[in-house]
Motif scaffolding. Structure first.
Motif, PDB file in Angstrom:
ATOM      1  N   GLN A  31       0.805  -1.214   0.000  1.00  0.00           N
ATOM      2  CA  GLN A  31       0.000   0.000   0.000  1.00  0.00           C
ATOM      3  C   GLN A  31       0.845   1.274   0.000  1.00  0.00           C
ATOM      4  O   GLN A  31       0.308   2.377  -0.094  1.00  0.00           O
ATOM      5  N   THR A  44       6.388  -0.730  -5.004  1.00  0.00           N
ATOM      6  CA  THR A  44       5.874  -0.520  -3.654  1.00  0.00           C
ATOM      7  C   THR A  44       6.841  -1.233  -2.716  1.00  0.00           C
ATOM      8  O   THR A  44       7.648  -2.069  -3.152  1.00  0.00           O
ATOM      9  N   SER A  88      -5.013  -4.567   6.155  1.00  0.00           N
ATOM     10  CA  SER A  88      -4.911  -3.870   4.875  1.00  0.00           C
ATOM     11  C   SER A  88      -6.309  -3.724   4.299  1.00  0.00           C
ATOM     12  O   SER A  88      -7.285  -4.140   4.909  1.00  0.00           O
ATOM     13  N   GLU A  89      -6.405  -3.176   3.127  1.00  0.00           N
ATOM     14  CA  GLU A  89      -7.711  -2.996   2.490  1.00  0.00           C
ATOM     15  C   GLU A  89      -8.281  -4.357   2.068  1.00  0.00           C
ATOM     16  O   GLU A  89      -7.538  -5.234   1.633  1.00  0.00           O
ATOM     17  N   ILE A  92      -7.210  -5.643  -1.331  1.00  0.00           N
ATOM     18  CA  ILE A  92      -5.834  -6.143  -1.354  1.00  0.00           C
ATOM     19  C   ILE A  92      -5.771  -7.523  -0.719  1.00  0.00           C
ATOM     20  O   ILE A  92      -5.113  -8.425  -1.240  1.00  0.00           O
TER      21      ILE A  92
END
Length: 185
Positions: A31, A44, A88-89, A92
């Motif tokens: 992220q 990333t 996390s999201e 994801i």
């Protein structure tokens, strides 16, 4: 289902813990764009941790066999996806779970089919091919239509995975030399 020998249980447990740690860390770190050197559109931070998942899978496959490696993948998948959903999201976590399961099981299958050839071929070929599949699935599912530079991130991530695949051959060879165990079937 193959029973894991008592002597291999410690390694098996370590492999599961390592797999979960790698996947959860990677799902958090993906992220965050890698800002140094102007590479935010290409990498990333997760690109630097996730290649270790293939290393853990390949070491497990070499040490205690494909069946144990698959169980490490399944355990890593269950625990890491649950933790990733919290840390996390959700998109994801879901993308990671799908890519992880497909990519790691492909790695186990290819590695196992090449395990009796030259020592470096199985980890090199299985990790490289599984990395391609994993990267395409993950970055498409996690970031397509998000407005983020996901194609650049996927390309950069894949390049890092290839670099790690080659770079981890030396530690893999050392592992083989120090364990000197017959190859598991």
């Amino acid at each position: 289902m193959t029973v894991i020998a008592r002597a291999d249980r410690g390694f098996f447990g370590f492999a599961i813990v390592a797999m979960v740690a790698v996947v959860v860390a990677s799902n958090i770190l993906v992220q965050y764009p890698f800002e140094p050197f102007g590479l935010a559109d290409w990498l990333t931070w997760g690109a630097f941790t996730y290649p270790l998942a293939f290393f853990v899978t390949d070491l497990t496959n070499r040490q205690i066999g494909a069946g144990a490696a698959r169980r490490v993948v399944y355990a890593g998948f269950l625990v890491a996806v649950l933790l990733s959903a919290l840390l996390s999201e959700p998109r994801i976590a879901a993308a990671s779970g799908l890519a992880f399961l497909v990519g790691q099981l492909l790695d186990v299958t290819i590695f196992n089919s090449l395990r009796r050839q030259v020592w470096w071929r199985a980890p090199l070929v299985s990790s490289a091919l599984a990395s391609i599949v994993d990267t395409v699935i993950f970055f498409t599912a996690a970031f397509a239509f998000s407005g983020l530079p996901w194609i650049g991130w996927a390309a950069g991530d894949l390049a890092v995975k290839f670099i790690f695949t080659v770079g981890l051959l030396a530690p893999f060879r050392l592992f083989i030399a120090f364990t000197r165990r017959p190859q598991a079937a």
